[in-house]
Structures are given as structure tokens and as C-alpha cells.
Design an enzyme around this catalytic site. Structure first.
Site, PDB file in Angstrom:
ATOM      1  N   GLU A 143       8.240  -5.434  10.934  1.00  0.00           N
ATOM      2  CA  GLU A 143       8.298  -3.981  11.084  1.00  0.00           C
ATOM      3  C   GLU A 143       9.724  -3.460  10.990  1.00  0.00           C
ATOM      4  O   GLU A 143       9.976  -2.403  10.389  1.00  0.00           O
ATOM      5  CB  GLU A 143       7.671  -3.558  12.419  1.00  0.00           C
ATOM      6  CG  GLU A 143       6.182  -3.851  12.561  1.00  0.00           C
ATOM      7  CD  GLU A 143       5.321  -2.994  11.638  1.00  0.00           C
ATOM      8  OE1 GLU A 143       5.843  -2.028  11.045  1.00  0.00           O
ATOM      9  OE2 GLU A 143       4.119  -3.298  11.503  1.00  0.00           O
ATOM     10  N   ASP A 283      -2.170  -8.907   3.153  1.00  0.00           N
ATOM     11  CA  ASP A 283      -2.091  -7.896   2.095  1.00  0.00           C
ATOM     12  C   ASP A 283      -0.754  -7.814   1.359  1.00  0.00           C
ATOM     13  O   ASP A 283      -0.674  -7.994   0.142  1.00  0.00           O
ATOM     14  CB  ASP A 283      -2.471  -6.519   2.651  1.00  0.00           C
ATOM     15  CG  ASP A 283      -1.705  -6.151   3.919  1.00  0.00           C
ATOM     16  OD1 ASP A 283      -0.970  -7.007   4.457  1.00  0.00           O
ATOM     17  OD2 ASP A 283      -1.833  -5.009   4.386  1.00  0.00           O
ATOM     18  N   GLU A 376     -11.060   1.315  10.372  1.00  0.00           N
ATOM     19  CA  GLU A 376     -10.353   0.040  10.262  1.00  0.00           C
ATOM     20  C   GLU A 376     -11.254  -1.050   9.703  1.00  0.00           C
ATOM     21  O   GLU A 376     -10.802  -1.935   8.987  1.00  0.00           O
ATOM     22  CB  GLU A 376      -9.794  -0.373  11.621  1.00  0.00           C
ATOM     23  CG  GLU A 376      -8.598   0.435  12.078  1.00  0.00           C
ATOM     24  CD  GLU A 376      -7.344   0.152  11.261  1.00  0.00           C
ATOM     25  OE1 GLU A 376      -6.464  -0.599  11.715  1.00  0.00           O
ATOM     26  OE2 GLU A 376      -7.246   0.688  10.140  1.00  0.00           O
ATOM     27  N   GLU A 397      -2.931   3.626   2.645  1.00  0.00           N
ATOM     28  CA  GLU A 397      -3.184   2.733   1.511  1.00  0.00           C
ATOM     29  C   GLU A 397      -4.121   3.323   0.467  1.00  0.00           C
ATOM     30  O   GLU A 397      -3.892   3.185  -0.748  1.00  0.00           O
ATOM     31  CB  GLU A 397      -3.732   1.393   2.015  1.00  0.00           C
ATOM     32  CG  GLU A 397      -2.711   0.478   2.644  1.00  0.00           C
ATOM     33  CD  GLU A 397      -2.312   0.869   4.055  1.00  0.00           C
ATOM     34  OE1 GLU A 397      -1.319   0.335   4.577  1.00  0.00           O
ATOM     35  OE2 GLU A 397      -3.001   1.730   4.648  1.00  0.00           O
TER      36      GLU A 397
END
Length: 646
Positions: A143, A283, A376, A397
Site C-alpha cells: 500500500e 490480480d 465484493e 476496477e
């Protein structure tokens, strides 16, 4: 330049105020009507495309998205700054990552994209004067890299370059110095036997002795862009090399069918979660393989992406959805669409594989149409929201993929999709000081939290704004600027400028003169002259030097100093592609079934790639697969329909 606190952040033009009044009037419409339209369009998708977005409406939507950004950004500045993130329901702030004005840093290049010179300059001035990383905080390596390091580097590249139109006269590389300092504090996380970094590190003391040795594939393999850019800006190869080592560490432990799991032990290299997919925990590993090639031109990343992509399309693709399988046996373990998968169609556009991208986006968007957001988790067996995964934490996304598909196809259906997404966010997520998480997509219950990436990505002022600006007639630095841009996984703009993308270009052909940096003069590169031993490569890592050995029959040692004429030092063919399997990637008994034969696609010769990425607008974009599940796709591209951003 006035200090940050004295800038009138909430200043609006008369046109903006009039538009706000019109929007509030529209928002007064009964909410049940909106829910009816969402349900109706989910059942009758063709009805949703009946009315296309006109150029004039695209301009209005672009301006509305701009207002949405400033509603959230002004809310953060007024009620939360300099804390990390805004609590938009109660109009308060909270520190969530490191206590260093996370949302402001994440928003920097969005301000530049909007052409907001005053706020961009004021924010950079404040950060240069106040931000420090010598603090006793344990932070996420992943992050911190994609949000803080990526945000600082992107803003530095914009603020230091006259060609971007956002050059700040008083700027003196403050953000670059902060970036280097931060990256040096993250480096201890990479000191592991596998090269795969720990998930967290203390910015003052390094890795805690009790730190978990388990990390996600995405966490370890999604650092190459930011660290690679930093290496090129500082002429320090260490940053780029440690992240490349991490990718090597993960890929060398792939299964025999070229799939990777979700979590791995950074010391032993053992997979602790062997579910393979394109969503949660994996991902952006796929994403950064292709984007690292597009930004840096490193063919090694391209080769790994080609092999990983071919395996994903063979074992994970259940047209038009994607499932999770055991990485060794390919047995299905989870028929679930999770919202993080929605980046995939956009990545396929960059790879030139448009047909499956269109099909998958249609399927994913049908979930958005059904609920107004993407939960989700969405169970593909029951076609309902997965229990315990009903929330929508403002993920960008699907919006990102919508932008890329419109950019590649100019199909108006994606403008219609963008318009629906704006309506969902305005009616369902907007709250007093920003935009709220949705804790339940079926009840639209709001949660008092707004991630910093909402301003960096969703407000498409990096996807939505770019989508409608492209339709209205683009007037922004991404479409009209001096460079092609690669978007990081956090949506930060990284330019394919000569300084970043052409560093090693002179080493790509015989007879070139290759300039060597001073810090590299003492290095020795061993070049194998035997190109056959491709599966016996070992990578030796050392922060002082980097050597590649592949047990050649004979070796030629080159002492590098100053300029060299001829074939410059670099990876040989075998060293690029011959990453061997490690024993702990072999299937265990619990991963296979008695009498089962894994249907493994034939691996093509390394000189005949299964996926070809071509960025030349006069060429054809070709994707082919070895298995009989897919057909050969050849799509003509034009200057306005170019699938690859390089």
C-alpha cells in the site's frame, strides 16, 4: 505561492454553482425509480443501450464528474487534512496508513490532470515542507508503494517537466528526495531468502522480528513500476533489482501448469494458499508484468506475462467469467466473481485481446446493473451476492476497464455504462462531505469511510473523467500530452518518457555505444555464450552487484567501464526466459486426484510467443492460444483504436 491552509479550496465558478443547483434538483427524484431502472436494465440489457450519450451530454457528464471530485477533495481538505483519510458521513478524519496526508498525496496527479495549477502547486509545497518518513510506524509495503511512492513520483514527473504544462518554477525535486528516502526505508522488507518481500516494515526500525512470513502474490509482485521508475530517476539500480528479484521469486515457484497461488511464505517459498485466480491477492501481479514491459521495454516481463496469461485463459476462464482453481491440479475451488477481477478486461485491452475483454466486461457490468454497484463477491452458482461479501468499498476496477474498452473500440455502450456508474455513485454513495462505502449493495446502507484511492482512481478524473473527456473531444495531458502514460494499479500517471523508457534502448542492438553509470563501473557481467541451457538459470542477488549465471560451457567476462561498443551487458536469451521450477512448486498429494490427468496446454517455443503485444498502429494485434478453447484473434487497429499504451 500561498501556504496550503490559505488556499480557497472550495472556490467555485458561477457555472459550477449553477450546475450544482441543477444536480441537486435531479437528486430529489424518488430513489425507488432509480432502483427500478437498475433492476429493469439488468433484466433487459438492450434497453439500457437505447439512448446513447451525445457529445454534449458527454461534456455535461465530464463536468459533473469534476464536481464530484471536488466535493470529495474539498471535504477531505476541510474536515480531515492532514490526516490520512476522510470519514465522509461524520465529516471527520482518521489516520489509516502512516499518518502522512495519504489522500492529498494520492490526489496530486488528479489535480494536475484537471489542470488545477494553484492547488497542485500548493499541495506540493506543503508536502515538501512538512512530510517526513523518519517515523516509528509499521506500514504495508504494498500500500505504501502504490499509494505514497507512486503518488510522489507521478507528481514529481509532472511538476519538474515543462512539457506537461504543470511545471512549478519553485520546485526543486523535493518529492523525488522524499521518494528515495521512503524507498530506502522499505528496502529491509526485501531481505528474505526468496527475494519476495515481507508484507510490512517499520519505517524507523525495519522489519519486526515477529513480522509474518506470509505475503500475497500481489503484495510481493506489484512493486516493479514504482521502484523501477525511482531507479531511473536516481540512477540507483538497487530499487529496480529488488522488485525484479521478487517477481523472479514468485514466478520460479509457479506450478507446472504456469499458475501461481494467492499466498506464499517469503522464507521457505512454500505456497500457503494454492487457490489460483485473477482477483483477490493475485490480480495486480498479472497487471504489473505487462505494464512493466510497456513502460520499461524489458522483454523478460513480457515473456512471463505471455506464459501466465495463456495459463489463466486456459484454466481460469469459464466464458465469460473467471473462476478460482487449485494451482497444481486445476480443479475448481471457487465459482465466484469478486470485484477485484474487474480490472482484467482493461488489462486485456492493453494486451490486444479485445474479444474476450468485451464479453467479460458485459458479464461484470450485468452485476453492476443488477445492484447499482459490484459487491465484493458474487456467487456464480446461485447468481446472487456471496454471503459476507455484500459491500462496495468504492472500487474503481470496473470503471477502469470501461474506460479502456471505450478507448479501444469507441463503442457507445461504454459511455452508457459510465453514465450509469455516475448515477449510482451520485444517488447511492454521495454523502455530506464526500462519498461513502456501501456496506450492503442490496440495502444501499452507507458506511463512514472513503478510501484515498477514490480520488486517485474512481473519479475518473482518471477513468470516469477521462472517459467522458475522450468522448467530448479530449483536452488533457494523457490524450494530448507529450508522452504516452502507463497507469499504476493505484491510477497514478507514469510517463513513457525517454528518461524512463529508453534508459537501456542503446543496449538492444549490436554496434551500440553503451554508457555505464559510475556506480556500475566495478561490476562484472558474465555473459553466457551457450543459448541452449535455458532451464538451469540461477539468480544471485546482492545489493552491491548483480550477477546472472546459467552454467554455460564457456563464459566471456566483460569488465564494464565508461563506454562500450558492441553487444552491451544484459540478459542472454536463456537467462531471460529459462527460469527453472523449484521443488516446492510441485503438486502435493492433496492437490491431485487419483487417476486424474492435468490438461496442460502445450508450451510453445520461447521464440514463438503465445501472446504477441504489438503497439504499432499500422500493425495487427494478434493473440493466439495453443489449446482448442480459443480461436486466433486478429484485429485491425488504427491510430484511434490502439489497444496498447506505450
Amino acid at each position: 505561492m500561498p501556504p496550503l491552509q490559505k488556499i480557497d479550496w472550495t472556490r467555485r465558478s458561477e457555472i459550477d454553482r449553477d450546475r450544482d443547483l441543477g444536480r441537486r434538483s435531479e437528486m430529489a427524484k424518488p430513489f425507488l425509480i432509480i432502483l427500478f431502472f437498475f433492476s429493469f436494465f439488468a433484466i433487459n440489457p438492450q434497453k439500457a443501450l437505447a439512448e446513447g450519450v451525445t457529445p454534449s451530454e458527454a461534456k455535461e457528464l465530464r463536468d459533473e464528474v469534476r464536481e464530484m471530485f471536488y466535493h470529495a477533495f474539498d471535504g477531505y481538505i476541510e474536515h480531515a487534512f492532514p490526516l490520512d483519510e476522510l470519514r465522509p458521513l461524520t465529516c471527520t478524519g482518521e489516520d489509516t496508513l502512516g499518518g502522512y496526508a495519504l489522500t492529498l498525496i494520492d490526489s496530486l496527479d488528479t489535480l494536475a490532470l484537471l489542470g488545477d495549477h494553484v492547488r497542485f502547486a500548493a499541495a506540493i509545497e506543503w508536502i515538501g515542507e512538512n512530510l517526513r518518513f523518519d517515523i516509528d510506524k509499521t506500514v504495508s509495503v504494498f500500500e505504501t508503494t502504490i499509494r505514497i511512492l507512486g503518488g510522489l513520483l507521478s507528481a514529481h514527473l509532472l511538476a519538474s517537466d515543462y512539457a506537461t504544462g504543470m511545471k512549478i518554477q519553485s520546485y526543486d525535486d523535493q518529492l523525488l528526495h522524499l521518494s528515495e528516502d521512503l524507498a530506502l526505508r522499505l528496502l529491509p522488507a526485501f531481505e528474505t531468502p526468496t527475494g519476495i518481500p515481507f508484507g510490512s516494515v517499520n519505517l524507523l526500525h525495519g522489519v519486526d522480528e515477529n513480522e509474518s512470513k506470509i505475503t500475497s502474490t500481489a503484495g510481493g509482485g506489484t512493486l516493479t513500476l514504482e521502484f523501477g521508475v525511482l531507479s531511473r530517476l536516481t540512477n540507483n539500480p538497487v530499487f529496480e533489482q529488488v522488485t525484479k528479484n521478487a517477481v523472479h521469486g514468485i514466478w520460479a515457484r509457479r506450478s507446472k501448469i504456469n499458475l501461481v497461488g494467492a499466498h506464499i511464505n517469503v522464507f521457505t517459498g512454500e505456497w500457503t494458499q494454492k487457490d489460483a485466480g485473477i482477483g483477490t491477492s493475485i490480480d495486480s501481479f498479472y497487471e504489473y508484468l505487462l505494464k512493466a514491459y510497456l513502460l520499461f521495454g524489458c522483454e523478460e516481463y513480457l515473456f512471463i506475462f505471455q506464459e501466465a496469461y495463456k495459463a489463466a485463459m486456459h484454466y481460469l476462464y469459464s466464458d465469460p467469467w473467471y473462476v478460482e482453481v487449485n494451482m497444481n491440479s486445476a480443479a475448481m475451488v471457487w465459482p465466484l466473481f469478486n470485484s477485484l477481477q474487474a480490472f482484467w478486461p482493461g488489462l486485456q485491452v492493453l494486451a490486444g485481446d479485445i474479444v474476450p475483454a468485451v464479453r467479460t466486461h458485459t458479464a461484470f457490468f450485468s452485476v453492476w446493473k443488477k445492484y447499482g454497484f459490484t459487491p465484493e463477491g458474487f456467487n456464480l452458482a446461485t447468481f446472487s451476492v456471496q454471503h459476507g461479501q455484500k459491500s462496495y468499498p468504492l472500487r474503481p476496477e470496473l470503471i477502469e476497464s470501461t474506460y479502456w474498452l471505450f478507448k479501444a473500440t469507441r463503442d457507445p455502450r461504454y459511455l452508457d455504462a459510465g453514465r450509469d456508474m455516475v448515477a449510482s455513485l451520485q444517488y447511492g454513495a454521495r454523502c455530506p462531505c464526500g462519498y461513502c462505502h456501501i456496506s450492503d449493495v442490496e440495502s444501499y446502507k452507507q458506511e463512514d469511510h472513503m478510501e484515498s484511492f477514490f480520488l486517485a482512481e474512481t473519479f475518473q478524473v482518471k477513468y470516469l473523467w477521462l472517459l467522458f473527456d475522450l468522448a467530448a473531444g479530449p483536452n488533457n495531458l494523457v490524450e494530448n500530452g507529450p508522452y504516452k502514460y502507463i497507469f499504476s494499479t493505484e491510477g497514478h500517471l507514469l510517463p513513457a518518457s525517454p528518461q524512463i523508457s529508453l534508459v537501456h534502448e542503446h543496449c538492444s542492438y549490436f554496434g551500440a555505444f553503451c554508457k555505464v553509470d559510475e556506480r556500475q563501473k566495478s561490476q562484472t557481467f558474465y555473459i553466457s555464450v551457450d543459448r541452449q541451457e535455458e532451464n538451469d538459470t540461477r539468480f544471485h542477488r546482492d545489493l552491491g552487484s548483480t550477477r546472472f549465471s546459467s552454467r554455460p560451457k564457456s563464459q566471456e567476462s566483460l569488465s564494464v567501464s565508461g563506454f562500450i561498443k558492441g553487444l552491451c551487458p544484459g540478459l542472454t536469451h536463456g537467462q531471460k526466459y529459462g527460469i527453472s521450477y523449484l521443488t516446492n512448486a510441485m503438486p502435493s498429494k492433496e492437490d491431485t486426484y487419483e487417476g486424474e490427468s492435468i490438461n496442460q496446454p502445450e508450451v510453445s517455443e520461447v521464440r514463438s510467443h503465445s501472446v504477441v503485444v504489438i503497439s504499432n498502429s499500422d500493425s495487427k494485434n494478434l493473440i493466439s492460444y495453443d489449446d482448442n478453447k480459443h480461436h486466433q484473434l486478429s484485429q485491425e487497429s488504427s491510430s484511434n483504436n490502439q489497444p496498447s499504451e506505450r
